[in-house]
Design an enzyme around this catalytic site. Structure first.
Site, PDB file in Angstrom:
ATOM      1  CB  SER A 142      -0.864  -0.025   1.261  1.00 25.99           C
ATOM      2  OG  SER A 142      -1.551   1.187   1.583  1.00 25.99           O
ATOM      3  CE1 TYR A 155      -3.953  -2.101   5.782  1.00 24.64           C
ATOM      4  CE2 TYR A 155      -3.118   0.057   4.881  1.00 24.64           C
ATOM      5  CZ  TYR A 155      -3.776  -1.131   4.363  1.00 24.64           C
ATOM      6  OH  TYR A 155      -3.954  -1.495   3.001  1.00 24.64           O
TER       7      TYR A 155
HETATM    8  N1  LIG Z   1      -8.741  -0.684  -1.220  1.00 28.30           N
HETATM    9  C1  LIG Z   1      -7.542   0.152  -1.000  1.00 28.30           C
HETATM   10  O1  LIG Z   1      -7.628   1.248  -0.664  1.00 28.30           O
HETATM   11  C2  LIG Z   1      -6.459  -0.410  -0.681  1.00 28.30           C
HETATM   12  C3  LIG Z   1      -5.180   0.411  -0.720  1.00 28.30           C
HETATM   13  C4  LIG Z   1      -3.965  -0.100  -0.670  1.00 28.30           C
HETATM   14  C5  LIG Z   1      -3.933  -1.181  -0.188  1.00 28.30           C
HETATM   15  N2  LIG Z   1      -4.795  -2.213  -0.330  1.00 28.30           N
HETATM   16  C6  LIG Z   1      -4.597  -3.681   0.117  1.00 28.30           C
HETATM   17  O2  LIG Z   1      -5.026  -4.421  -1.147  1.00 28.30           O
HETATM   18  C7  LIG Z   1      -5.316  -5.617  -0.780  1.00 28.30           C
HETATM   19  C8  LIG Z   1      -6.689  -6.291  -1.128  1.00 28.30           C
HETATM   20  O3  LIG Z   1      -7.587  -5.469  -0.414  1.00 28.30           O
HETATM   21  P1  LIG Z   1      -8.976  -4.777  -1.050  1.00 28.30           P
HETATM   22  O4  LIG Z   1      -8.920  -3.249  -0.961  1.00 28.30           O
HETATM   23  O5  LIG Z   1      -9.231  -5.585  -2.227  1.00 28.30           O
HETATM   24  O6  LIG Z   1     -10.156  -5.200   0.108  1.00 28.30           O
HETATM   25  P2  LIG Z   1     -11.340  -6.124   0.055  1.00 28.30           P
HETATM   26  O7  LIG Z   1     -11.953  -6.354   1.697  1.00 28.30           O
HETATM   27  O8  LIG Z   1     -12.391  -6.101  -0.878  1.00 28.30           O
HETATM   28  O9  LIG Z   1     -10.567  -7.817   0.084  1.00 28.30           O
HETATM   29  C9  LIG Z   1      -9.906  -8.322   1.004  1.00 28.30           C
HETATM   30  C10 LIG Z   1      -9.945  -9.739   0.851  1.00 28.30           C
HETATM   31  O10 LIG Z   1      -9.222 -10.487   1.679  1.00 28.30           O
HETATM   32  C11 LIG Z   1     -10.043 -11.426   2.364  1.00 28.30           C
HETATM   33  N3  LIG Z   1      -9.561 -12.028   3.624  1.00 28.30           N
HETATM   34  C12 LIG Z   1      -9.344 -11.306   4.896  1.00 28.30           C
HETATM   35  N4  LIG Z   1      -8.718 -11.938   5.943  1.00 28.30           N
HETATM   36  C13 LIG Z   1      -8.172 -12.890   5.420  1.00 28.30           C
HETATM   37  C14 LIG Z   1      -7.459 -14.095   5.660  1.00 28.30           C
HETATM   38  N5  LIG Z   1      -7.089 -14.156   6.988  1.00 28.30           N
HETATM   39  N6  LIG Z   1      -7.135 -15.118   4.629  1.00 28.30           N
HETATM   40  C15 LIG Z   1      -7.500 -14.981   3.700  1.00 28.30           C
HETATM   41  N7  LIG Z   1      -8.313 -13.820   3.153  1.00 28.30           N
HETATM   42  C16 LIG Z   1      -8.499 -12.823   3.845  1.00 28.30           C
HETATM   43  C17 LIG Z   1     -11.363 -10.752   2.727  1.00 28.30           C
HETATM   44  O11 LIG Z   1     -12.226 -11.834   2.912  1.00 28.30           O
HETATM   45  C18 LIG Z   1     -11.299 -10.133   1.170  1.00 28.30           C
HETATM   46  O12 LIG Z   1     -12.040 -10.986   0.198  1.00 28.30           O
HETATM   47  C19 LIG Z   1      -5.154  -5.654   1.000  1.00 28.30           C
HETATM   48  O13 LIG Z   1      -3.997  -6.319   1.264  1.00 28.30           O
HETATM   49  C20 LIG Z   1      -5.023  -4.306   1.212  1.00 28.30           C
HETATM   50  O14 LIG Z   1      -4.497  -3.874   2.532  1.00 28.30           O
HETATM   51  C21 LIG Z   1      -6.186  -1.897  -0.316  1.00 28.30           C
END
Ligand SMILES: NC(=O)c1ccc[n+]([C@@H]2O[C@H](COP(=O)([O-])OP(=O)(O)OC[C@H]3O[C@@H](n4cnc5c(N)ncnc54)[C@H](O)[C@@H]3O)[C@@H](O)[C@H]2O)c1
Length: 276
Positions: A142, A155
């Site tokens: 991120s 985080y």
């Molecule tokens: N959306 C944002 O603004 C953003 C920005 C930077 C980084 N990220 C990162 O992107 C990645 C994906 O997140 P997203 O934004 O798609 O969110 P999201 O919540 O839509 O998807 C995350 C997925 O991870 C799964 N998950 C949670 N805990 C888990 C576990 N213990 N084992 C397996 N799966 C698990 C959830 O069920 C979900 O399906 C994450 O690592 C998040 O930190 C997101």
């Protein structure tokens, strides 16, 4: 890694957000898929969006558990005999002042975001090395892995860990002349399920920061107002895989904050607040 057709992609957190869009792009490339998540309904919904005929294995996998990720690797090789593209993508988030963070906050977020990536590397990279074919590992960090955002220390620590782990892995694989590329994905706010990450928080780690609420509301608003979509992030990620590009910075408006941090460090100044 340009030749993706018929290759095998493994995606954690494939039941929502970036993971789901990566699954759809990989399927569009004609890849075979291993989709993992703790949310089976989410995985079913992703699977329902795949083009007919896509070969896919869906598996419940908790990335914070080394046994669960090792089983994912075992099942991947049992079903497809290989893995070429690994997305260590599953992640969760908490917010709140550092001095009121709970042990459960740290255990949950570091367990999923950082140890989840460690487990993915430990279970898949040795098998990929043995396989001796072009492979690529994408770790989702991120911009929080490049900046220090107030009320986000848990985080940020997890994501800074993912960035440095990825850099170390890249150097090690280059030194070993391995055919495995590495990228680290560093997006800013994108509207996905991340603001509702607590939906999957384990009951035994439920003890959350008592001062989280106003900061979580701020994160939710920022996430919801993100200009880029999860599709944009998935497209940028696949382009980086094909070009073997390590850093994937999807949000150009964040660059000045990263530069300011580096300048502060080198010039010995007090840190600039990236989100005043
Ligand atoms: N959306 C944002 O603004 C953003 C920005 C930077 C980084 N990220 C990162 O992107 C990645 C994906 O997140 P997203 O934004 O798609 O969110 P999201 O919540 O839509 O998807 C995350 C997925 O991870 C799964 N998950 C949670 N805990 C888990 C576990 N213990 N084992 C397996 N799966 C698990 C959830 O069920 C979900 O399906 C994450 O690592 C998040 O930190 C997101």
């Amino acid at each position: 890694m340009n030749e993706l057709h018929d290759k095998v992609a493994v995606i954690t957190g494939a039941g929502s957000g970036f993971g789901r869009e990566l699954a759809l792009l990989c399927a569009a490339e004609g890849m075979r898929l291993v989709l993992a998540d703790i949310d089976m309904a989410g995985l079913d919904a992703t699977q329902a969006l795949l083009p007919a005929g896509t070969q896919v294995l869906t598996q419940r996998c908790d990335v914070s558990s080394p046994e669960s990720v090792e089983d994912l690797a075992t099942q991947t090789w049992a079903r497809f005999g290989a893995a070429h593209l690994l997305f260590n993508n599953a992640g969760v988030a908490v917010a709140g002042p550092t001095w009121t963070t709970t042990r459960a906050d740290w255990q949950w977020v570091l367990g999923v975001n950082l140890m989840g990536v460690v487990h993915g590397v430990q279970s898949f990279v040795p098998r990929m090395l043995e396989q001796d074919e072009p492979c690529h590992v994408v770790n989702t960090a991120s911009v929080a892995g490049l900046l220090s955002v107030p009320a986000s220390s848990v985080y940020c620590v997890s994501k800074h860990g993912v960035v440095t782990l990825s850099e170390c892995l890249h150097h090690e694989l280059r030194t070993a002349n391995a055919k495995i590329g590495v990228s680290v994905l560093c997006p800013a706010f994108v509207s996905t399920g991340i603001a509702d990450a607590a939906r999957h928080r384990p009951a035994e780690l439920a003890d959350a920061n008592p001062l989280a609420a106003p900061f979580e509301a701020r994160v939710r608003k920022a996430v919801q107002s993100g200009k880029l979509t999860a599709v944009d992030i998935a497209r940028a990620t696949m382009a980086a895989v094909k070009a073997d590009r390590f850093y994937i910075l999807t949000h150009s408006n964040i660059r000045p904050a990263i530069e300011a941090r580096m300048r502060d460090i080198l010039d010995g100044r007090q840190p600039t607040n990236p989100m005043p």
